[in-house]
Design a protein around this motif. Structure first.
Motif, PDB file in Angstrom:
ATOM      1  N   SER A  93       3.857  18.965   4.274  1.00 45.16           N
ATOM      2  CA  SER A  93       3.333  20.220   3.749  1.00 45.16           C
ATOM      3  C   SER A  93       2.526  20.019   2.471  1.00 45.16           C
ATOM      4  O   SER A  93       1.379  20.458   2.370  1.00 45.16           O
ATOM      5  CB  SER A  93       4.488  21.189   3.479  1.00 45.16           C
ATOM      6  OG  SER A  93       4.025  22.369   2.874  1.00 45.16           O
ATOM      7  N   ALA A  94       3.118  19.328   1.498  1.00 43.72           N
ATOM      8  CA  ALA A  94       2.460  19.187   0.202  1.00 43.72           C
ATOM      9  C   ALA A  94       1.488  18.016   0.156  1.00 43.72           C
ATOM     10  O   ALA A  94       0.539  18.022  -0.631  1.00 43.72           O
ATOM     11  CB  ALA A  94       3.507  19.033  -0.899  1.00 43.72           C
ATOM     12  N   ALA A  95       1.724  16.982   0.975  1.00 40.65           N
ATOM     13  CA  ALA A  95       0.900  15.774   0.924  1.00 40.65           C
ATOM     14  C   ALA A  95       1.021  15.013   2.232  1.00 40.65           C
ATOM     15  O   ALA A  95       1.961  15.212   3.001  1.00 40.65           O
ATOM     16  CB  ALA A  95       1.322  14.890  -0.247  1.00 40.65           C
ATOM     17  N   PHE A  96       0.044  14.150   2.483  1.00 40.04           N
ATOM     18  CA  PHE A  96       0.128  13.177   3.573  1.00 40.04           C
ATOM     19  C   PHE A  96       0.586  11.854   2.959  1.00 40.04           C
ATOM     20  O   PHE A  96      -0.053  11.342   2.037  1.00 40.04           O
ATOM     21  CB  PHE A  96      -1.227  12.980   4.250  1.00 40.04           C
ATOM     22  CG  PHE A  96      -1.683  14.151   5.077  1.00 40.04           C
ATOM     23  CD1 PHE A  96      -0.902  15.281   5.228  1.00 40.04           C
ATOM     24  CD2 PHE A  96      -2.921  14.127   5.718  1.00 40.04           C
ATOM     25  CE1 PHE A  96      -1.323  16.363   5.989  1.00 40.04           C
ATOM     26  CE2 PHE A  96      -3.357  15.201   6.477  1.00 40.04           C
ATOM     27  CZ  PHE A  96      -2.563  16.316   6.614  1.00 40.04           C
ATOM     28  N   GLN A  97       1.678  11.307   3.465  1.00 41.12           N
ATOM     29  CA  GLN A  97       2.217  10.047   2.968  1.00 41.12           C
ATOM     30  C   GLN A  97       1.978   8.966   4.011  1.00 41.12           C
ATOM     31  O   GLN A  97       2.323   9.148   5.185  1.00 41.12           O
ATOM     32  CB  GLN A  97       3.727  10.172   2.711  1.00 41.12           C
ATOM     33  CG  GLN A  97       4.089  11.155   1.613  1.00 41.12           C
ATOM     34  CD  GLN A  97       4.153  10.491   0.254  1.00 41.12           C
ATOM     35  OE1 GLN A  97       3.817   9.324   0.119  1.00 41.12           O
ATOM     36  NE2 GLN A  97       4.584  11.223  -0.742  1.00 41.12           N
ATOM     37  N   MET A  98       1.409   7.838   3.574  1.00 37.16           N
ATOM     38  CA  MET A  98       1.144   6.724   4.469  1.00 37.16           C
ATOM     39  C   MET A  98       1.930   5.504   3.994  1.00 37.16           C
ATOM     40  O   MET A  98       1.836   5.115   2.821  1.00 37.16           O
ATOM     41  CB  MET A  98      -0.352   6.413   4.502  1.00 37.16           C
ATOM     42  CG  MET A  98      -1.207   7.590   4.939  1.00 37.16           C
ATOM     43  SD  MET A  98      -3.000   7.262   4.858  1.00 37.16           S
ATOM     44  CE  MET A  98      -3.169   6.037   6.169  1.00 37.16           C
ATOM     45  N   PHE A  99       2.725   4.922   4.904  1.00 39.84           N
ATOM     46  CA  PHE A  99       3.528   3.747   4.600  1.00 39.84           C
ATOM     47  C   PHE A  99       3.073   2.625   5.529  1.00 39.84           C
ATOM     48  O   PHE A  99       3.161   2.748   6.749  1.00 39.84           O
ATOM     49  CB  PHE A  99       5.015   4.033   4.818  1.00 39.84           C
ATOM     50  CG  PHE A  99       5.547   5.152   3.964  1.00 39.84           C
ATOM     51  CD1 PHE A  99       6.083   4.901   2.713  1.00 39.84           C
ATOM     52  CD2 PHE A  99       5.501   6.468   4.418  1.00 39.84           C
ATOM     53  CE1 PHE A  99       6.567   5.933   1.925  1.00 39.84           C
ATOM     54  CE2 PHE A  99       5.975   7.514   3.640  1.00 39.84           C
ATOM     55  CZ  PHE A  99       6.511   7.247   2.385  1.00 39.84           C
ATOM     56  N   MET A 100       2.586   1.519   4.946  1.00 38.53           N
ATOM     57  CA  MET A 100       2.032   0.421   5.727  1.00 38.53           C
ATOM     58  C   MET A 100       3.023  -0.733   5.796  1.00 38.53           C
ATOM     59  O   MET A 100       3.655  -1.094   4.786  1.00 38.53           O
ATOM     60  CB  MET A 100       0.723  -0.077   5.106  1.00 38.53           C
ATOM     61  CG  MET A 100      -0.446   0.889   5.258  1.00 38.53           C
ATOM     62  SD  MET A 100      -0.413   2.227   4.049  1.00 38.53           S
ATOM     63  CE  MET A 100      -2.121   2.773   4.095  1.00 38.53           C
ATOM     64  N   PHE A 101       3.133  -1.323   6.993  1.00 41.56           N
ATOM     65  CA  PHE A 101       4.099  -2.393   7.227  1.00 41.56           C
ATOM     66  C   PHE A 101       3.466  -3.520   8.033  1.00 41.56           C
ATOM     67  O   PHE A 101       2.617  -3.281   8.905  1.00 41.56           O
ATOM     68  CB  PHE A 101       5.305  -1.868   8.022  1.00 41.56           C
ATOM     69  CG  PHE A 101       6.021  -0.719   7.372  1.00 41.56           C
ATOM     70  CD1 PHE A 101       7.094  -0.943   6.522  1.00 41.56           C
ATOM     71  CD2 PHE A 101       5.624   0.592   7.612  1.00 41.56           C
ATOM     72  CE1 PHE A 101       7.752   0.107   5.920  1.00 41.56           C
ATOM     73  CE2 PHE A 101       6.285   1.650   7.018  1.00 41.56           C
ATOM     74  CZ  PHE A 101       7.348   1.404   6.171  1.00 41.56           C
TER      75      PHE A 101
END
Length: 328
Positions: free
Chosen positions: A187-195
């Motif tokens: 809702s507040a942000a797009f979070q991207m986690f790279m692995f």
């Protein structure tokens, strides 16, 4: 892991819970939060939140009491770095100094934990450095969460940084060799986690989210923001307003920039897939804009949960971090 747990992820607008019986997910719960309980990932009233969880526990007849909590960036600091090879006791002494530029209080007021990602060797093949993933959280914060869950009839057993919650999901596939991203379209942000496989490499927060879509719908349809939220979730006409389509394309460009930046800095391990979760993953025109813009395929989070019961697939997109915490 064999014990039963409730994974809990406390967002700004809702709480997400995943019930884990020791070998499978048996339930997924999402409940909207009353206004004024959480803001910017900060709990404003632990007592009121405890009463809220007590009602949720009764409403859904949750019998499992042990909780694995997802810790967000505002509550904990999580870093990956290298240190010279040393013993566990030496690590306990030296870890606090790796967070000295991040913590606001005296180092003794924090709990620290770490995991060894790998061991680097010198030119002679001898161990020289430890590749570490480490986190710290204020003891007071953990105590407040523990008291809140106790008030609700739960027991806080584990607190897991959001990054490590996703690592837990990826570790269920030990033969995987992909470089991929888990993207929470929140809702507040797009979070991207790279692995790289199950090894955390980087993360990126984009200052845009589904609330921006709600604002466009509210403005175009002349309705309250809360009504716009409901339209965004269920009304195809609202989702496909021309200004919404323009916003989806702008969002896709920002995601593309983040992917390109990561690939530029990891030329030997470029991203191959993006697994999407969060409320935005259920907006079909947004997903189509992302797929049309990005050079790599988008996949549902279900690809990481092949043993999930079909009836739970629709709701688990909101509770992926909670599930990752539960299987800690």
């Amino acid at each position: 892991m064999s014990s039963k747990r409730v994974g809990i992820d406390i967002g700004n607008e809702a709480v997400h819970m995943a019930i884990w019986n020791g070998s499978a997910v048996t339930g997924v719960i999402t409940e909207p939060l009353p206004q004024g309980l959480v803001r910017d990932d900060r709990v404003l009233s632990f007592d009121a939140l405890g009463d809220f969880f007590k009602e949720v526990r009764k409403k859904h007849r949750v019998r499992v009491k042990d909780v694995s909590l997802v810790l967000h960036g505002e509550d904990c600091y999580c870093r990956r770095f290298t240190m010279p090879v040393m013993t566990v006791d030496q690590l306990k002494i030296n870890l606090p100094y790796e967070f000295r530029d991040f913590v606001r209080e005296e180092k003794d007021k924090y709990n620290y934990d770490h995991a060894v990602v790998g061991i680097l060797t010198d030119e002679n093949g001898n161990p020289s450095e430890l590749d570490l993933m480490a986190a710290c959280v204020l003891r007071e914060t953990v105590d407040e969460y523990a008291a809140m869950f106790h008030r609700a009839g739960f027991r806080l057993r584990v607190a897991v940084p959001e990054t490590m919650a996703y690592v837990n999901l990826l570790r269920r596939f030990p033969g995987d060799t992909h470089s991929h991203c888990i993207m929470d379209l929140g809702s507040a942000a797009f979070q991207m986690f790279m692995f790289q496989q199950d090894r955390y490499e980087a993360d990126r927060q984009l200052d845009l989210g589904c609330i921006d879509i709600d604002r466009v719908i509210a403005d175009e349809m002349h309705v309250d923001i809360h009504i716009a939220h409901a339209y965004r979730e269920s009304d195809t006409k609202a989702q496909t307003l021309p200004r919404c389509l323009e916003l989806y394309n702008a969002m896709a460009i920002e995601v593309l920039k983040a992917v390109n930046f990561y690939d530029y800095n990891h030329r030997d391990d470029q991203l191959e897939h993006i697994h999407c979760c969060g409320g935005g993953s259920r907006i079909e025109p947004l997903m189509q804009a992302l797929q049309n813009t990005l050079p790599i395929p988008l996949e549902g989070i279900h690809e990481l949960l092949p043993d999930l019961a079909p009836e739970l697939r629709q709701d688990v997109v909101f509770a992926c971090a909670a599930l990752g915490a539960a299987v800690q």
